[in-house]
Write an enzyme that holds these catalytic residues in place. Structure first.
Site, PDB file in Angstrom:
ATOM      1  N   GLU A  56      15.447  77.438  52.862  1.00 17.62           N
ATOM      2  CA  GLU A  56      14.274  76.661  52.459  1.00 17.62           C
ATOM      3  C   GLU A  56      13.788  77.222  51.130  1.00 17.62           C
ATOM      4  OE1 GLU A  56       9.582  76.680  53.418  1.00 17.62           O
ATOM      5  OE2 GLU A  56      10.876  76.621  55.180  1.00 17.62           O
ATOM      6  N   ASN A  60       6.017  76.651  44.580  1.00 22.56           N
ATOM      7  CA  ASN A  60       4.568  76.532  44.407  1.00 22.56           C
ATOM      8  C   ASN A  60       4.297  76.283  42.930  1.00 22.56           C
ATOM      9  OD1 ASN A  60       3.539  77.172  47.141  1.00 22.56           O
ATOM     10  ND2 ASN A  60       4.676  79.059  46.783  1.00 22.56           N
ATOM     11  N   HIS A  74      19.408  91.285  50.174  1.00 23.47           N
ATOM     12  CA  HIS A  74      20.244  90.199  49.672  1.00 23.47           C
ATOM     13  C   HIS A  74      20.571  89.195  50.763  1.00 23.47           C
ATOM     14  CE1 HIS A  74      23.139  93.117  51.337  1.00 23.47           C
ATOM     15  NE2 HIS A  74      23.863  92.060  51.625  1.00 23.47           N
ATOM     16  N   GLU A 121      25.321  88.507  48.061  1.00 24.36           N
ATOM     17  CA  GLU A 121      26.559  89.260  48.238  1.00 24.36           C
ATOM     18  C   GLU A 121      27.639  88.240  48.602  1.00 24.36           C
ATOM     19  OE1 GLU A 121      28.565  92.961  50.695  1.00 24.36           O
ATOM     20  OE2 GLU A 121      26.667  92.110  51.420  1.00 24.36           O
TER      21      GLU A 121
END
Length: 126
Positions: A56, A60, A74, A121
């Site tokens: 997601e 903003n 990560h 990664e």
């Protein structure tokens, strides 16, 4: 009780640059996009090929730059051709690390950084 990880939320600053990174470099697909201008934010949900976990992206409108922080490390993605993906990432405008192997062994991973500083990664699929 059954549980399943279904999404990971990343707060982003540049929606177009971030979508370019995930859709063009990693072939993620936009599952849905919802805009809330009255509340000054947008949500974009990305599907990763072969996974049920979504990312997601929360944009903003008036946010200050985000600090990634030192607790988050990560995200991880596996690929069938690590060397080819490394070539693609190295040729891109994104910061890409060297191919590495644990304890100096055969290369099994590298890191690439998205436009907001989140590290991905990239690992060789087993």
């Amino acid at each position: 009780m059954k549980q399943e990880l279904v999404e990971i939320c990343l707060r982003i600053r540049d929606i177009d640059a971030t979508l370019d990174f995930y859709t063009n470099l990693f072939n993620f697909e936009v599952a849905s996009r919802r805009e809330f201008p009255e509340n000054k934010f947008d949500l974009v949900y990305l599907n990763s090929p072969g996974s049920s976990v979504q990312i997601e992206l929360t944009y903003n409108y008036d946010a200050e730059p985000y600090d990634v922080g030192n607790g988050f490390s990560h995200l991880g993605v596996t690929v069938s051709d690590l060397e080819k993906m490394h070539e693609i990432c190295t040729a891109s405008t994104y910061e890409t690390g060297e191919l590495r192997g644990l304890s100096g062994g055969t290369p099994t991973y590298f890191f690439v950084t998205d436009p907001d500083g989140y590290r991905i990664e990239v690992k060789r699929a087993k």
